[in-house]
Design an enzyme around this catalytic site. Sequence first.
Site: not given
Ligand code: UD1
Length: 443
Positions: A22-23, A116, A121, A305, A397
């Site tokens: 999915k990701n 989620c 986030r 995850d 999802r």
């Molecule tokens: C992706 C995955 C999700 C997984 C996560 C961490 C997808 C669609 N989703 O989510 O399944 O759980 O990686 O492996 O690929 N953060 C910030 N600012 C930002 C962006 C992120 O502070 O602008 C923080 C987040 O709050 C979190 C950490 O960085 O604590 C990691 O998040 P991130 O790697 O961005 O996760 P996603 O891309 O949302």
Amino acid sequence: MNTLYISGGRPLEGVVHVQGAKNSVLPILAATILSGRTSVIHNCPPLTDVAASIAILRHLGCRVCWEGETVTVDSSTLDRCDIPETLMREMRSSVIFLGAILARTGEARIYPPGGCELGPRPIDLHLEALGRLGAEIDQRSGRLCCRSKKLRGCQISLTIPSVGATENAMLAACGARGRTTIYNAAREPEIWDLQQFLRGCGARVWGAGSSVITVEGAIPLDHAEHKVISDRICGATYLAACACAGGEIELRGVEWEQLLLICDLFRQAGCRVRGEGDRIFLSARGGLKGVSPVRTAPYPGFPTDAQPPVLAALCRGEGTTVFVETMFENRYRHTAELVRMGADIRVEGRVAVVCGRERLRGAPMTAPDLRGGAALVVAALGAEGESRITGLDHIDRGYARLTQDLTALGAQIYREDDRGEAKHYGNRTQAQTAGRPARPENL
Ligand code: UD1
């Protein structure tokens, strides 16, 4: 109401083919708009998040054909640069369209993404990266407008190796003149898969899988055909399910190196596990034991995850396991539901202490989020009696064939909803045709 019924306590036996990731699919679908040509993506699992991405592509004016597990996107007809709030709220990955639309049209108008509820986030790192590339960002009245007549290659240093921010930066950088270097990039396999798709289109991108990614932008891109990698989290969920319920399964179509930590954990918990080529064998014939502390971390660390399904498995058995969730603040919502099954879990902030119990009992539960929902299924498979799980929209999802796969493995599971699926416990016809695990000699 959509409900999953699981009568637990039966070992799982058989072979399961793991779906496409999915990701990976979601950012790749966003990336299809960069070229203005036709892209063919194989191994796309039939998930509601994939449907949501396709709805966005169609809204943008692309022609999309989704047949079986292949999605064909013709983005030559793209004629919009906005995404309405309703489509943005469907999932977190909608935000990845921001970099792609900006690179293609020089302007993108979106709303904050859904996904989620795992705690705050933010998307500050995404916006910072796009700002470095020359985008002007206006965030008034809850809407996000990004504009740039000319994106320019630059150096981007991410303070956290965010998966989404890395993907957004890579996609926007494809439309920027010159070289962009992303430091402290996320190293997840799904980032590598995105790079492979972009390369297939003719983009010059390298370094994915390491923490420095370089993009030579503004290269005209061509049509491409790509097969998405397998879903390591789905694979981890099936391993957890077998560990919890007992039995012996073989995962096929996986990259076992991506599941090394999960395999090691279940070995430590008392299972016999072996990875070979694109297969993983797991045999759980005795009870589970607690393992040394599990601390989630960005790849190649323990995937956040996989924490919920693995935690659920370790609720059964002997001994104590400590989980430390470092990625998301609110990622233990499944534990309250597991406690209803008799699990002994204490949560304090980012730490959860699980004391294994010999028996869990079936209970009515509600999936709090995608992986939390998977955790409830895992525990229900290992519990005595019947569990009823609602909140299936979350599970849909990320898991394309959960009921069918588990039925094939011998689980007593059925889904009651308006999709016309069986309204009684199924039989193992699928498993019988899939055959038994080809157990390695030295397992
Ligand atoms: C992706 C995955 C999700 C997984 C996560 C961490 C997808 C669609 N989703 O989510 O399944 O759980 O990686 O492996 O690929 N953060 C910030 N600012 C930002 C962006 C992120 O502070 O602008 C923080 C987040 O709050 C979190 C950490 O960085 O604590 C990691 O998040 P991130 O790697 O961005 O996760 P996603 O891309 O949302």
